[in-house]
Design a protein around this motif. Structure first.
Motif, PDB file in Angstrom:
ATOM      1  N   ARG A  69       0.859  -1.190   0.000  1.00 63.28           N
ATOM      2  CA  ARG A  69       0.000   0.000   0.000  1.00 63.28           C
ATOM      3  C   ARG A  69       0.898   1.245   0.000  1.00 63.28           C
ATOM      4  NH1 ARG A  69      -3.096  -2.880   3.856  1.00 63.28           N
ATOM      5  NH2 ARG A  69      -2.569  -1.322   5.431  1.00 63.28           N
ATOM      6  N   ILE A  70       0.748   2.012  -1.057  1.00 65.87           N
ATOM      7  CA  ILE A  70       1.669   3.121  -1.313  1.00 65.87           C
ATOM      8  C   ILE A  70       0.909   4.427  -1.463  1.00 65.87           C
ATOM      9  CG2 ILE A  70       3.157   4.040  -3.168  1.00 65.87           C
ATOM     10  CD1 ILE A  70       4.220   1.242  -3.597  1.00 65.87           C
ATOM     11  N   SER A  71       1.485   5.517  -0.920  1.00 61.39           N
ATOM     12  CA  SER A  71       0.941   6.839  -1.243  1.00 61.39           C
ATOM     13  C   SER A  71       2.010   7.626  -1.992  1.00 61.39           C
ATOM     14  CB  SER A  71       0.512   7.586   0.030  1.00 61.39           C
ATOM     15  OG  SER A  71       1.623   8.173   0.670  1.00 61.39           O
ATOM     16  N   VAL A  72       1.555   8.524  -2.862  1.00 66.55           N
ATOM     17  CA  VAL A  72       2.478   9.392  -3.597  1.00 66.55           C
ATOM     18  C   VAL A  72       2.005  10.816  -3.370  1.00 66.55           C
ATOM     19  CG1 VAL A  72       3.436   9.996  -5.854  1.00 66.55           C
ATOM     20  CG2 VAL A  72       2.906   7.599  -5.337  1.00 66.55           C
ATOM     21  N   ILE A  73       2.851  11.628  -2.742  1.00 65.31           N
ATOM     22  CA  ILE A  73       2.475  13.014  -2.440  1.00 65.31           C
ATOM     23  C   ILE A  73       3.022  13.902  -3.555  1.00 65.31           C
ATOM     24  CG2 ILE A  73       2.439  14.798  -0.630  1.00 65.31           C
ATOM     25  CD1 ILE A  73       1.585  11.913   0.310  1.00 65.31           C
ATOM     26  N   GLY A  74       2.120  14.592  -4.241  1.00 69.18           N
ATOM     27  CA  GLY A  74       2.512  15.418  -5.393  1.00 69.18           C
ATOM     28  C   GLY A  74       2.212  14.647  -6.660  1.00 69.18           C
TER      29      GLY A  74
ATOM     30  N   ALA B 247      -1.689   3.645   3.830  1.00 70.36           N
ATOM     31  CA  ALA B 247      -0.473   3.188   3.142  1.00 70.36           C
ATOM     32  C   ALA B 247       0.669   3.033   4.145  1.00 70.36           C
ATOM     33  CB  ALA B 247      -0.104   4.190   2.061  1.00 70.36           C
ATOM     34  N   ARG B 248       1.704   2.272   3.733  1.00 72.15           N
ATOM     35  CA  ARG B 248       2.874   2.090   4.599  1.00 72.15           C
ATOM     36  C   ARG B 248       4.129   2.710   3.994  1.00 72.15           C
ATOM     37  NH1 ARG B 248      -0.249   1.963   7.561  1.00 72.15           N
ATOM     38  NH2 ARG B 248      -0.939   0.445   9.115  1.00 72.15           N
ATOM     39  N   VAL B 249       4.091   2.910   2.666  1.00 74.03           N
ATOM     40  CA  VAL B 249       5.226   3.541   1.995  1.00 74.03           C
ATOM     41  C   VAL B 249       4.713   4.840   1.366  1.00 74.03           C
ATOM     42  CG1 VAL B 249       7.051   3.278   0.256  1.00 74.03           C
ATOM     43  CG2 VAL B 249       6.157   1.258   1.453  1.00 74.03           C
ATOM     44  N   HIS B 250       5.392   5.948   1.658  1.00 75.37           N
ATOM     45  CA  HIS B 250       4.909   7.258   1.214  1.00 75.37           C
ATOM     46  C   HIS B 250       5.989   7.944   0.387  1.00 75.37           C
ATOM     47  CE1 HIS B 250       1.814   6.708   4.322  1.00 75.37           C
ATOM     48  NE2 HIS B 250       2.807   6.282   5.082  1.00 75.37           N
ATOM     49  N   PHE B 251       5.757   8.053  -0.911  1.00 76.01           N
ATOM     50  CA  PHE B 251       6.725   8.725  -1.780  1.00 76.01           C
ATOM     51  C   PHE B 251       6.437  10.223  -1.814  1.00 76.01           C
ATOM     52  CE2 PHE B 251       7.056   4.416  -3.494  1.00 76.01           C
ATOM     53  CZ  PHE B 251       8.436   4.292  -3.628  1.00 76.01           C
ATOM     54  N   VAL B 252       7.463  11.021  -1.637  1.00 79.41           N
ATOM     55  CA  VAL B 252       7.311  12.474  -1.734  1.00 79.41           C
ATOM     56  C   VAL B 252       7.866  12.905  -3.091  1.00 79.41           C
ATOM     57  CG1 VAL B 252       7.975  14.706  -0.762  1.00 79.41           C
ATOM     58  CG2 VAL B 252       7.431  12.770   0.751  1.00 79.41           C
ATOM     59  N   ALA B 253       6.971  13.371  -3.961  1.00 81.68           N
ATOM     60  CA  ALA B 253       7.354  13.630  -5.357  1.00 81.68           C
ATOM     61  C   ALA B 253       6.933  15.034  -5.778  1.00 81.68           C
ATOM     62  CB  ALA B 253       6.710  12.575  -6.259  1.00 81.68           C
ATOM     63  N   VAL B 254       7.071  15.991  -4.863  1.00 80.46           N
ATOM     64  CA  VAL B 254       6.671  17.371  -5.196  1.00 80.46           C
ATOM     65  C   VAL B 254       7.834  18.114  -5.843  1.00 80.46           C
ATOM     66  CG1 VAL B 254       4.877  17.563  -3.433  1.00 80.46           C
ATOM     67  CG2 VAL B 254       7.244  18.102  -2.844  1.00 80.46           C
ATOM     68  N   GLY B 255       7.547  19.254  -6.432  1.00 82.26           N
ATOM     69  CA  GLY B 255       8.554  20.017  -7.166  1.00 82.26           C
ATOM     70  C   GLY B 255       9.488  20.802  -6.252  1.00 82.26           C
ATOM     71  N   THR B 256      10.688  21.073  -6.767  1.00 84.98           N
ATOM     72  CA  THR B 256      11.648  21.944  -6.082  1.00 84.98           C
ATOM     73  C   THR B 256      12.119  22.992  -7.098  1.00 84.98           C
ATOM     74  OG1 THR B 256      13.380  20.320  -6.613  1.00 84.98           O
ATOM     75  CG2 THR B 256      12.481  20.265  -4.385  1.00 84.98           C
TER      76      THR B 256
ATOM     77  N   GLY C 204       3.763   6.566  11.375  1.00 84.50           N
ATOM     78  CA  GLY C 204       4.261   6.082  12.662  1.00 84.50           C
ATOM     79  C   GLY C 204       5.127   4.863  12.444  1.00 84.50           C
ATOM     80  N   PRO C 205       5.377   4.097  13.499  1.00 86.29           N
ATOM     81  CA  PRO C 205       6.236   2.920  13.359  1.00 86.29           C
ATOM     82  C   PRO C 205       5.744   2.009  12.229  1.00 86.29           C
ATOM     83  CG  PRO C 205       5.728   3.329  15.671  1.00 86.29           C
ATOM     84  CD  PRO C 205       4.881   4.269  14.880  1.00 86.29           C
ATOM     85  N   GLY C 206       6.663   1.489  11.442  1.00 85.16           N
ATOM     86  CA  GLY C 206       6.285   0.599  10.336  1.00 85.16           C
ATOM     87  C   GLY C 206       6.068   1.336   9.037  1.00 85.16           C
ATOM     88  N   HIS C 207       6.069   2.690   9.080  1.00 90.05           N
ATOM     89  CA  HIS C 207       5.909   3.466   7.846  1.00 90.05           C
ATOM     90  C   HIS C 207       7.284   3.873   7.307  1.00 90.05           C
ATOM     91  CE1 HIS C 207       1.477   4.657   8.062  1.00 90.05           C
ATOM     92  NE2 HIS C 207       1.687   3.903   9.138  1.00 90.05           N
ATOM     93  N   LEU C 208       7.381   3.925   5.979  1.00 89.96           N
ATOM     94  CA  LEU C 208       8.614   4.403   5.346  1.00 89.96           C
ATOM     95  C   LEU C 208       8.272   5.589   4.447  1.00 89.96           C
ATOM     96  CD1 LEU C 208      11.678   3.984   4.735  1.00 89.96           C
ATOM     97  CD2 LEU C 208      10.964   2.533   2.810  1.00 89.96           C
TER      98      LEU C 208
ATOM     99  N   ASP D 264      18.654  -1.696   7.161  1.00 91.02           N
ATOM    100  CA  ASP D 264      18.331  -2.744   6.196  1.00 91.02           C
ATOM    101  C   ASP D 264      16.841  -2.784   5.907  1.00 91.02           C
ATOM    102  OD1 ASP D 264      20.927  -3.407   6.109  1.00 91.02           O
ATOM    103  OD2 ASP D 264      20.794  -5.057   7.559  1.00 91.02           O
ATOM    104  N   ARG D 265      16.032  -2.403   6.926  1.00 88.76           N
ATOM    105  CA  ARG D 265      14.597  -2.504   6.727  1.00 88.76           C
ATOM    106  C   ARG D 265      14.136  -1.599   5.582  1.00 88.76           C
ATOM    107  NH1 ARG D 265       9.207  -2.102   7.705  1.00 88.76           N
ATOM    108  NH2 ARG D 265       9.280   0.161   7.612  1.00 88.76           N
ATOM    109  N   ALA D 266      14.667  -0.365   5.569  1.00 86.69           N
ATOM    110  CA  ALA D 266      14.261   0.574   4.505  1.00 86.69           C
ATOM    111  C   ALA D 266      14.614  -0.003   3.137  1.00 86.69           C
ATOM    112  CB  ALA D 266      14.941   1.923   4.709  1.00 86.69           C
ATOM    113  N   SER D 267      15.817  -0.568   2.997  1.00 82.00           N
ATOM    114  CA  SER D 267      16.162  -1.095   1.666  1.00 82.00           C
ATOM    115  C   SER D 267      15.379  -2.360   1.353  1.00 82.00           C
ATOM    116  CB  SER D 267      17.678  -1.267   1.474  1.00 82.00           C
ATOM    117  OG  SER D 267      18.220  -1.977   2.511  1.00 82.00           O
ATOM    118  N   ASP D 268      15.015  -3.153   2.377  1.00 76.02           N
ATOM    119  CA  ASP D 268      14.171  -4.330   2.105  1.00 76.02           C
ATOM    120  C   ASP D 268      12.793  -3.898   1.585  1.00 76.02           C
ATOM    121  OD1 ASP D 268      16.181  -5.935   2.954  1.00 76.02           O
ATOM    122  OD2 ASP D 268      15.311  -6.403   4.931  1.00 76.02           O
ATOM    123  N   VAL D 269      12.246  -2.852   2.206  1.00 72.67           N
ATOM    124  CA  VAL D 269      10.920  -2.372   1.774  1.00 72.67           C
ATOM    125  C   VAL D 269      11.007  -1.878   0.325  1.00 72.67           C
ATOM    126  CG1 VAL D 269       9.149  -0.595   2.146  1.00 72.67           C
ATOM    127  CG2 VAL D 269      10.129  -1.809   4.111  1.00 72.67           C
TER     128      VAL D 269
END
Ligand code: UDX
Length: 430
Positions: A2-7, A74-83, A109-113, A170-175
């Motif tokens: 379950r993924i969210s994409v911000i932006g 969602a458990r993984v949240h991508f931040v894809a806004v402009g700079t 919270g815990p378990g989210h990336l 390692d957890r972040a790269s496993d996810v």
């Protein structure tokens, strides 16, 4: 997953659709209601080949909303806004990244990336990690290298994946491995590193590409005073595998929403870090690039051998490159505007970018196609190498206009063929 994409701009909308295509359950979030409405109806808010098809087929696994609280599932949240570039400065405007992280904090919270994809000044991830980790969640930085026009395939089959993680996380790269299981299964190289390296990979890749283009454009300047041909030169040096032929096309130079502003933001950040001298050469890279735009205006004046004011110029191409409707920092639109400021009537056309160009520069005379653009023109200038311009038949074009001079700002036409049909052909650096 379950993924969210911000932006949901060029980067986020493509990323969200591609994550759904990879089998994930995706929610895309943006503050722009019109954008969310379009995406929810399966319409791409900008021109990107392959995206509309993905938006239609992925309906079941892909949703869009303006309500940030929906990310909590969602458990993984991508931040894809402009700079974007900050007004009045070379630095990147971090407002949207900071606002996205702040908006996410109550829902993670815990378990989210949280995974940063935006191009940011080095040091940003370390700064944001403190806030993210205070909630029990983790942060990774996973830069994107997508090219507009190829964004879908670059996301589904990237040439490399880079993960910047807290040392030993390692957890972040496993996810992330789970997120990218499909591209990884086909052997996509994956580099796991620290935050600073991951951030620098992105900006240094863009700085290198910009430098390569400005190098060949600097050679074009030399070619112009020596009678050499920069295209043949590029072919010859490009055979050396250490150099390579790609990104050695001389012309009106680079533009778009990434290379120019990333180059400047990188310099600004290096200066803040006290190592501005290391990137001083990027100033020249920028200057060579901007000089090419002025050169086209000079060439038009030279060829008309009269006052620019009152002339009629047909501009073929407005987007910063073909297969895109993006006119951000577009060399083509910049040249068209410079000509208009000098009193020229600019009859401009582009297969996709007329609406975006019109929104930025309403003063041009926009025409629906090449035939209408060249009608009554004194001279033609080709500024974006769309296939339909590359394939123009010089004999046919000659029946649409009395003009007999074409300036090929992308060196993409067959000079001898145009000359054989009675045209005066001028390339850049040829
Ligand atoms: C770029 C990077 O390629 C990509 O990896 C990064 O993620 C974002 O920035 P993009 O902006 O889509 O992608 O455009 P790109 O295809 O790189 O072209 C950039 C500009 O350089 C265009 O204006 C193009 O016309 C120009 N260019 C490219 C040249 O002038 N000559 C060349 O040989 C190649």
């Amino acid at each position: 997953m379950r993924i969210s994409v911000i932006g949901c701009g060029y980067l986020g909308a493509v990323h969200a659709a591609c994550m759904a295509e990879l089998g994930h359950d995706v929610i895309g979030v943006d503050v722009d209601q019109a954008k969310i409405d379009a995406l929810s109806e399966g319409r791409a808010p900008f021109f990107e080949p392959g995206l509309p098809e993905l938006l239609k087929t992925e309906h079941g696994r892909l949703r869009f909303t303006t309500d940030i609280s929906e990310v909590s599932r969602a458990r993984v949240h991508f931040v894809a806004v402009g700079t974007p570039q900050l007004e009045g400065s070379n630095a990147a405007d971090m407002r949207f990244v900071d606002a996205s992280i702040d908006a996410l904090l109550p829902h993670i919270g815990p378990g989210h990336l949280v995974v940063g994809k935006s191009t940011v000044p080095v040091g940003t991830a370390a700064r944001l990690a403190e806030k993210v980790e205070a909630t029990g969640a983790e942060l990774a930085w996973n830069p994107e290298f997508l090219r507009e026009g190829f964004a879908v395939s670059d996301t589904l089959t990237p040439d490399r994946l880079v993960y910047g993680v807290r040392r030993g996380d390692d957890r972040a790269s496993d996810v992330l491995d789970e997120v990218y299981r499909r591209p990884l299964s086909t052997g996509t190289p994956r580099i796991v590193t620290d935050y600073a390296t991951a951030e620098l990979v992105k900006v240094s890749a863009n700085a290198f590409l910009a430098t390569k283009i400005s190098f060949i454009n600097a050679m074009a300047e030399i070619a112009e005073v020596t009678g050499a041909d920069v295209t043949t030169l590029a072919d010859a040096i490009g055979h050396d595998v250490r150099i390579g032929r790609r990104f050695l096309n001389a012309g009106v130079g680079f533009g778009g929403g990434c290379l120019p502003k990333d180059l400047r933001a990188f310099q600004a950040r290096a200066e803040e870090l006290g190592v501005g001298h290391a990137l001083a050469f990027l100033d020249d890279v920028d200057q060579v690039n901007l000089r090419r735009r002025r050169r086209v205006v000079e060439l038009v004046a030279e060829e008309l051998s009269s006052e620019l004011s009152g002339a009629v110029v047909a501009v073929l191409g407005l987007a910063f490159k073909p297969d895109s409707d993006d006119v951000r920092d577009s060399p083509a639109l910049d040249i068209a505007s410079q000509l208009a400021l000098r009193g020229v009537t600019v009859q401009a056309t582009d297969p996709e970018a007329i609406p975006t160009a019109q929104a930025r520069v309403p003063a041009l005379d926009y025409r629906v196609n090449t035939k209408a653009a060249v009608d009554g023109a004194d001279i033609l200038i080709l500024l974006t190498e769309w296939r339909e311009f590359r394939e123009l038949d010089p004999a046919e074009v000659a029946t649409w206009t009395t003009a007999r001079t074409i300036i090929d700002g992308r060196n993409c036409l067959d000079a001898s063929e145009w000359r054989a049909h009675g045209w005066t052909y001028r390339g850049l650096g040829r």
